[in-house]
Scaffold this motif. Structure first.
Motif, PDB file in Angstrom:
ATOM      1  N   CYS A 101      -8.340   2.824 -15.526  1.00 32.40           N
ATOM      2  CA  CYS A 101      -7.303   1.845 -15.824  1.00 32.40           C
ATOM      3  C   CYS A 101      -6.136   2.052 -14.864  1.00 32.40           C
ATOM      4  O   CYS A 101      -5.599   3.154 -14.759  1.00 32.40           O
ATOM      5  N   HIS A 102      -5.754   0.981 -14.175  1.00 31.86           N
ATOM      6  CA  HIS A 102      -4.638   1.046 -13.234  1.00 31.86           C
ATOM      7  C   HIS A 102      -3.321   0.998 -13.999  1.00 31.86           C
ATOM      8  O   HIS A 102      -3.093   0.112 -14.819  1.00 31.86           O
ATOM      9  N   HIS A 103      -2.450   1.956 -13.703  1.00 33.11           N
ATOM     10  CA  HIS A 103      -1.174   2.133 -14.392  1.00 33.11           C
ATOM     11  C   HIS A 103      -0.159   2.541 -13.335  1.00 33.11           C
ATOM     12  O   HIS A 103      -0.537   2.950 -12.230  1.00 33.11           O
ATOM     13  N   MET A 104       1.120   2.456 -13.646  1.00 27.32           N
ATOM     14  CA  MET A 104       2.109   2.924 -12.680  1.00 27.32           C
ATOM     15  C   MET A 104       1.822   4.349 -12.223  1.00 27.32           C
ATOM     16  O   MET A 104       2.056   4.707 -11.062  1.00 27.32           O
ATOM     17  N   PHE A 105       1.293   5.178 -13.131  1.00 28.50           N
ATOM     18  CA  PHE A 105       0.994   6.554 -12.744  1.00 28.50           C
ATOM     19  C   PHE A 105      -0.064   6.607 -11.650  1.00 28.50           C
ATOM     20  O   PHE A 105      -0.115   7.569 -10.882  1.00 28.50           O
ATOM     21  N   THR A 106      -0.891   5.571 -11.552  1.00 31.37           N
ATOM     22  CA  THR A 106      -1.870   5.490 -10.472  1.00 31.37           C
ATOM     23  C   THR A 106      -1.156   5.515  -9.119  1.00 31.37           C
ATOM     24  O   THR A 106      -1.567   6.219  -8.187  1.00 31.37           O
ATOM     25  N   ILE A 107      -0.072   4.751  -9.003  1.00 34.75           N
ATOM     26  CA  ILE A 107       0.679   4.682  -7.756  1.00 34.75           C
ATOM     27  C   ILE A 107       1.494   5.946  -7.553  1.00 34.75           C
ATOM     28  O   ILE A 107       1.612   6.459  -6.431  1.00 34.75           O
ATOM     29  N   ILE A 108       2.061   6.463  -8.629  1.00 33.57           N
ATOM     30  CA  ILE A 108       2.828   7.701  -8.518  1.00 33.57           C
ATOM     31  C   ILE A 108       1.955   8.836  -8.003  1.00 33.57           C
ATOM     32  O   ILE A 108       2.369   9.620  -7.147  1.00 33.57           O
ATOM     33  N   SER A 109       0.744   8.927  -8.512  1.00 35.71           N
ATOM     34  CA  SER A 109      -0.137  10.024  -8.120  1.00 35.71           C
ATOM     35  C   SER A 109      -0.844   9.768  -6.802  1.00 35.71           C
ATOM     36  O   SER A 109      -1.368  10.700  -6.184  1.00 35.71           O
ATOM     37  N   ASP A 110      -0.852   8.522  -6.320  1.00 36.70           N
ATOM     38  CA  ASP A 110      -1.483   8.188  -5.044  1.00 36.70           C
ATOM     39  C   ASP A 110      -0.614   7.174  -4.305  1.00 36.70           C
ATOM     40  O   ASP A 110      -0.899   5.971  -4.311  1.00 36.70           O
ATOM     41  N   PRO A 111       0.481   7.636  -3.673  1.00 37.64           N
ATOM     42  CA  PRO A 111       1.420   6.715  -3.016  1.00 37.64           C
ATOM     43  C   PRO A 111       0.797   5.860  -1.920  1.00 37.64           C
ATOM     44  O   PRO A 111       1.388   4.852  -1.528  1.00 37.64           O
ATOM     45  N   SER A 112      -0.387   6.227  -1.436  1.00 45.02           N
ATOM     46  CA  SER A 112      -1.026   5.412  -0.406  1.00 45.02           C
ATOM     47  C   SER A 112      -1.359   4.017  -0.921  1.00 45.02           C
ATOM     48  O   SER A 112      -1.583   3.088  -0.125  1.00 45.02           O
ATOM     49  N   ARG A 113      -1.389   3.845  -2.231  1.00 51.47           N
ATOM     50  CA  ARG A 113      -1.703   2.536  -2.813  1.00 51.47           C
ATOM     51  C   ARG A 113      -0.527   1.560  -2.755  1.00 51.47           C
ATOM     52  O   ARG A 113      -0.702   0.368  -3.021  1.00 51.47           O
ATOM     53  N   VAL A 114       0.650   2.050  -2.415  1.00 49.31           N
ATOM     54  CA  VAL A 114       1.831   1.187  -2.382  1.00 49.31           C
ATOM     55  C   VAL A 114       1.615  -0.016  -1.474  1.00 49.31           C
ATOM     56  O   VAL A 114       1.970  -1.153  -1.807  1.00 49.31           O
ATOM     57  N   ASP A 115       1.031   0.219  -0.305  1.00 48.44           N
ATOM     58  CA  ASP A 115       0.887  -0.848   0.684  1.00 48.44           C
ATOM     59  C   ASP A 115       0.088  -2.032   0.152  1.00 48.44           C
ATOM     60  O   ASP A 115       0.286  -3.166   0.615  1.00 48.44           O
ATOM     61  N   ARG A 116      -0.791  -1.808  -0.787  1.00 51.11           N
ATOM     62  CA  ARG A 116      -1.599  -2.905  -1.332  1.00 51.11           C
ATOM     63  C   ARG A 116      -0.736  -3.905  -2.105  1.00 51.11           C
ATOM     64  O   ARG A 116      -1.116  -5.065  -2.255  1.00 51.11           O
ATOM     65  N   TRP A 117       0.424  -3.450  -2.588  1.00 54.39           N
ATOM     66  CA  TRP A 117       1.298  -4.296  -3.397  1.00 54.39           C
ATOM     67  C   TRP A 117       2.386  -4.993  -2.591  1.00 54.39           C
ATOM     68  O   TRP A 117       2.934  -6.014  -3.038  1.00 54.39           O
ATOM     69  N   LEU A 118       2.726  -4.470  -1.425  1.00 56.45           N
ATOM     70  CA  LEU A 118       3.925  -4.910  -0.735  1.00 56.45           C
ATOM     71  C   LEU A 118       3.960  -6.393  -0.352  1.00 56.45           C
ATOM     72  O   LEU A 118       5.058  -6.984  -0.350  1.00 56.45           O
ATOM     73  N   PRO A 119       2.842  -7.059  -0.012  1.00 56.16           N
ATOM     74  CA  PRO A 119       2.949  -8.481   0.320  1.00 56.16           C
ATOM     75  C   PRO A 119       3.577  -9.329  -0.791  1.00 56.16           C
ATOM     76  O   PRO A 119       4.206 -10.351  -0.516  1.00 56.16           O
ATOM     77  N   LEU A 120       3.443  -8.879  -2.036  1.00 55.81           N
ATOM     78  CA  LEU A 120       3.987  -9.644  -3.156  1.00 55.81           C
ATOM     79  C   LEU A 120       5.507  -9.698  -3.131  1.00 55.81           C
ATOM     80  O   LEU A 120       6.114 -10.635  -3.661  1.00 55.81           O
ATOM     81  N   ALA A 121       6.133  -8.705  -2.517  1.00 56.98           N
ATOM     82  CA  ALA A 121       7.600  -8.649  -2.494  1.00 56.98           C
ATOM     83  C   ALA A 121       8.203  -9.825  -1.748  1.00 56.98           C
ATOM     84  O   ALA A 121       9.326 -10.250  -2.045  1.00 56.98           O
ATOM     85  N   ASP A 122       7.466 -10.366  -0.775  1.00 56.19           N
ATOM     86  CA  ASP A 122       7.954 -11.494   0.027  1.00 56.19           C
ATOM     87  C   ASP A 122       7.314 -12.807  -0.380  1.00 56.19           C
ATOM     88  O   ASP A 122       7.321 -13.776   0.391  1.00 56.19           O
ATOM     89  N   GLY A 123       6.756 -12.832  -1.579  1.00 52.14           N
ATOM     90  CA  GLY A 123       6.120 -14.057  -2.044  1.00 52.14           C
ATOM     91  C   GLY A 123       4.733 -14.280  -1.499  1.00 52.14           C
ATOM     92  O   GLY A 123       4.179 -15.379  -1.646  1.00 52.14           O
TER      93      GLY A 123
END
Length: 239
Positions: free
Chosen positions: A33-55
């Motif tokens: 199950c993907h949870h915020m802790f998923t990103i906290i424990s694996d910061p490399s996943r941040v990049d997958r989310w970043l396009p959403l910041a600019d719409g």
């Protein structure tokens, strides 16, 4: 169950039992199950989310590669997009008393986004908080969308009446947007029975429903990370 296809989508706000739900879904076979802790424990996943910041758009299969379910922000903020991308997935809207939720969110903000960090963080802590800083454009988008007039959780929450109204509007929006057979409005205090009935699985015999990541555990997890450089997991201890 098919790999890399979400089958359960979380639509609840943080601090509505999302950690308990993560543990419960994984116990029932709907994990990881993907949870915020998923990103906290694996910061490399941040990049997958970043396009959403600019719409922009993201490939949800890439974002959730290897996961079967979601809970917590940032995932649960985009519940509607995921529900459209995965039309066969069921949606669980976690709820709790809105005033208790507000107090819990205040605690989260004070020990997380609003916390002053020492300059000499251990390496693991520096990586975790560095990842959170890189994710901040997405989290700021979520904050400004949910709490109008707030650019970031670092600014704190609006007053209680306003925040509770936001919480209740969110519940109404989700309920109005999905057919009843696809949506479960769920308080984790209800235990296994309604969740298992909704998902069509048997409840674990003789096992209590998980109750994880209370405020004390959350604080201890972050304190240990900052002082000792050990991340640990908030999903291994019950209240």
């Amino acid at each position: 169950m098919e790999a890399n296809v979400l089958t359960v989508i979380g639509a609840g706000f943080p601090r509505t039992g999302t950690s308990s739900m993560k543990a419960a879904l994984e116990r029932l076979g709907f994990g990881p199950c993907h949870h915020m802790f998923t990103i906290i424990s694996d910061p490399s996943r941040v990049d997958r989310w970043l396009p959403l910041a600019d719409g922009g758009q993201v490939d949800w299969e890439h974002v959730f590669d290897g996961f079967r379910s979601t809970q917590d922000w940032p995932a649960s903020f985009f519940w509607k997009e995921q529900a459209e991308a995965y039309p066969d997935a069921k949606v669980v809207l976690t709820v709790r008393d809105p005033h208790a939720w507000y107090r819990s969110m205040q605690t989260l903000v004070s020990i997380g986004p609003g916390r002053e960090l020492p300059e000499d963080l251990p390496e693991t802590a520096a990586a975790v908080f560095g990842g959170m800083m890189r994710l901040s454009p997405v989290m700021d988008l979520i904050t400004s969308s949910v709490f109008e007039g707030r650019r970031s959780l670092r600014e704190g929450l609006p007053d209680e009446d306003e925040a509770v109204a936001v919480f209740e509007r969110h519940l109404a929006t989700v309920k109005e947007s999905l057919p009843a057979e696809r949506l479960l409005v769920f308080d984790v205090r209800e235990g296994w029975e309604p969740l298992c009935r909704f998902l069509g699985v048997d409840a674990p015999a003789g096992e209590p429903f998980p109750h994880l990541n209370d405020a004390k555990t959350m604080r201890e997890t972050l304190d240990r990370l900052i002082t000792e450089g050990r991340l640990g997991s908030p999903f291994t201890r019950q209240e």
